[in-house]
Design a protein around this motif. Structure first.
Motif, PDB file in Angstrom:
ATOM      1  N   PRO A  14      95.915 -27.924  73.721  1.00 35.12           N
ATOM      2  CA  PRO A  14      97.278 -27.566  73.331  1.00 35.12           C
ATOM      3  C   PRO A  14      98.286 -27.857  74.445  1.00 35.12           C
ATOM      4  CG  PRO A  14      95.756 -25.788  72.795  1.00 35.12           C
ATOM      5  CD  PRO A  14      95.003 -26.787  73.626  1.00 35.12           C
ATOM      6  N   GLN A  15      99.422 -28.408  74.059  1.00 39.59           N
ATOM      7  CA  GLN A  15     100.441 -28.788  75.028  1.00 39.59           C
ATOM      8  C   GLN A  15     100.895 -27.590  75.859  1.00 39.59           C
ATOM      9  OE1 GLN A  15     103.680 -30.992  73.391  1.00 39.59           O
ATOM     10  NE2 GLN A  15     104.737 -31.182  75.342  1.00 39.59           N
ATOM     11  N   GLY A  16     100.975 -26.429  75.258  1.00 37.94           N
ATOM     12  CA  GLY A  16     101.379 -25.235  75.991  1.00 37.94           C
ATOM     13  C   GLY A  16     100.412 -24.896  77.105  1.00 37.94           C
ATOM     14  N   LEU A  17      99.125 -25.139  76.886  1.00 33.32           N
ATOM     15  CA  LEU A  17      98.132 -24.881  77.923  1.00 33.32           C
ATOM     16  C   LEU A  17      98.286 -25.874  79.072  1.00 33.32           C
ATOM     17  CD1 LEU A  17      95.779 -23.235  78.935  1.00 33.32           C
ATOM     18  CD2 LEU A  17      94.250 -24.641  77.559  1.00 33.32           C
ATOM     19  N   VAL A  18      98.563 -27.136  78.742  1.00 35.80           N
ATOM     20  CA  VAL A  18      98.804 -28.145  79.773  1.00 35.80           C
ATOM     21  C   VAL A  18      99.997 -27.730  80.630  1.00 35.80           C
ATOM     22  CG1 VAL A  18      99.483 -30.542  80.201  1.00 35.80           C
ATOM     23  CG2 VAL A  18      97.806 -30.030  78.409  1.00 35.80           C
ATOM     24  N   VAL A  19     101.073 -27.333  79.970  1.00 37.49           N
ATOM     25  CA  VAL A  19     102.283 -26.926  80.695  1.00 37.49           C
ATOM     26  C   VAL A  19     102.005 -25.703  81.561  1.00 37.49           C
ATOM     27  CG1 VAL A  19     104.622 -26.001  80.398  1.00 37.49           C
ATOM     28  CG2 VAL A  19     103.855 -27.934  79.011  1.00 37.49           C
ATOM     29  N   SER A  20     101.272 -24.736  81.030  1.00 37.12           N
ATOM     30  CA  SER A  20     101.006 -23.517  81.800  1.00 37.12           C
ATOM     31  C   SER A  20     100.125 -23.809  83.013  1.00 37.12           C
ATOM     32  CB  SER A  20     100.388 -22.434  80.925  1.00 37.12           C
ATOM     33  OG  SER A  20      99.092 -22.799  80.502  1.00 37.12           O
ATOM     34  N   LEU A  21      99.159 -24.705  82.872  1.00 40.42           N
ATOM     35  CA  LEU A  21      98.318 -25.072  84.015  1.00 40.42           C
ATOM     36  C   LEU A  21      99.142 -25.770  85.097  1.00 40.42           C
ATOM     37  CD1 LEU A  21      95.132 -26.364  82.176  1.00 40.42           C
ATOM     38  CD2 LEU A  21      95.287 -24.361  83.663  1.00 40.42           C
TER      39      LEU A  21
ATOM     40  N   LYS B 190      97.761 -39.441  83.948  1.00 41.60           N
ATOM     41  CA  LYS B 190      96.459 -39.743  83.341  1.00 41.60           C
ATOM     42  C   LYS B 190      95.756 -38.472  82.892  1.00 41.60           C
ATOM     43  CE  LYS B 190      95.629 -44.012  85.865  1.00 41.60           C
ATOM     44  NZ  LYS B 190      94.872 -44.648  86.956  1.00 41.60           N
ATOM     45  N   ALA B 191      95.801 -37.429  83.717  1.00 37.16           N
ATOM     46  CA  ALA B 191      95.146 -36.165  83.364  1.00 37.16           C
ATOM     47  C   ALA B 191      95.794 -35.525  82.145  1.00 37.16           C
ATOM     48  CB  ALA B 191      95.176 -35.210  84.551  1.00 37.16           C
ATOM     49  N   VAL B 192      97.113 -35.556  82.072  1.00 34.86           N
ATOM     50  CA  VAL B 192      97.821 -34.989  80.919  1.00 34.86           C
ATOM     51  C   VAL B 192      97.488 -35.793  79.667  1.00 34.86           C
ATOM     52  CG1 VAL B 192     100.106 -34.617  79.894  1.00 34.86           C
ATOM     53  CG2 VAL B 192      99.658 -33.909  82.250  1.00 34.86           C
ATOM     54  N   SER B 193      97.474 -37.107  79.775  1.00 29.93           N
ATOM     55  CA  SER B 193      97.133 -37.953  78.620  1.00 29.93           C
ATOM     56  C   SER B 193      95.712 -37.679  78.143  1.00 29.93           C
ATOM     57  CB  SER B 193      97.291 -39.427  78.978  1.00 29.93           C
ATOM     58  OG  SER B 193      98.633 -39.746  79.187  1.00 29.93           O
ATOM     59  N   ALA B 194      94.780 -37.547  79.070  1.00 34.30           N
ATOM     60  CA  ALA B 194      93.391 -37.264  78.705  1.00 34.30           C
ATOM     61  C   ALA B 194      93.269 -35.902  78.031  1.00 34.30           C
ATOM     62  CB  ALA B 194      92.500 -37.329  79.942  1.00 34.30           C
ATOM     63  N   ALA B 195      93.978 -34.914  78.547  1.00 37.54           N
ATOM     64  CA  ALA B 195      93.935 -33.569  77.957  1.00 37.54           C
ATOM     65  C   ALA B 195      94.500 -33.585  76.542  1.00 37.54           C
ATOM     66  CB  ALA B 195      94.708 -32.595  78.843  1.00 37.54           C
TER      67      ALA B 195
END
Length: 62
Positions: free
Chosen positions: A41-48, A30-35
């Motif tokens: 940016p997907q790269g920021l999601v992955v890095s977090l 849910k958090a990834v979908s909301a982001a």
């Protein structure tokens, strides 16, 4: 590493552990979908996610 539990030795997993895993997976999804919906940016999601995984790994082996 005394805090690390090998799941293969703890099988079958308890209902509490199964629920906790399902809840964690759902919350992350849910958090990834909301982001992604707001344009993060997907790269920021992955890095977090990677950063949090690294911290938890350090906690387990530290």
């Amino acid at each position: 590493m005394g805090k690390v539990i090998r799941l293969r030795h703890a099988l079958p997993l308890s209902q509490d552990i199964n629920k906790a895993l399902a809840d964690l997976d759902s919350a992350i999804a849910k958090a990834v979908s909301a982001a992604k919906a707001v344009g993060l940016p997907q790269g920021l999601v992955v890095s977090l996610l990677h950063g949090h995984a690294q911290v938890q790994t350090n906690v387990m082996v530290g």
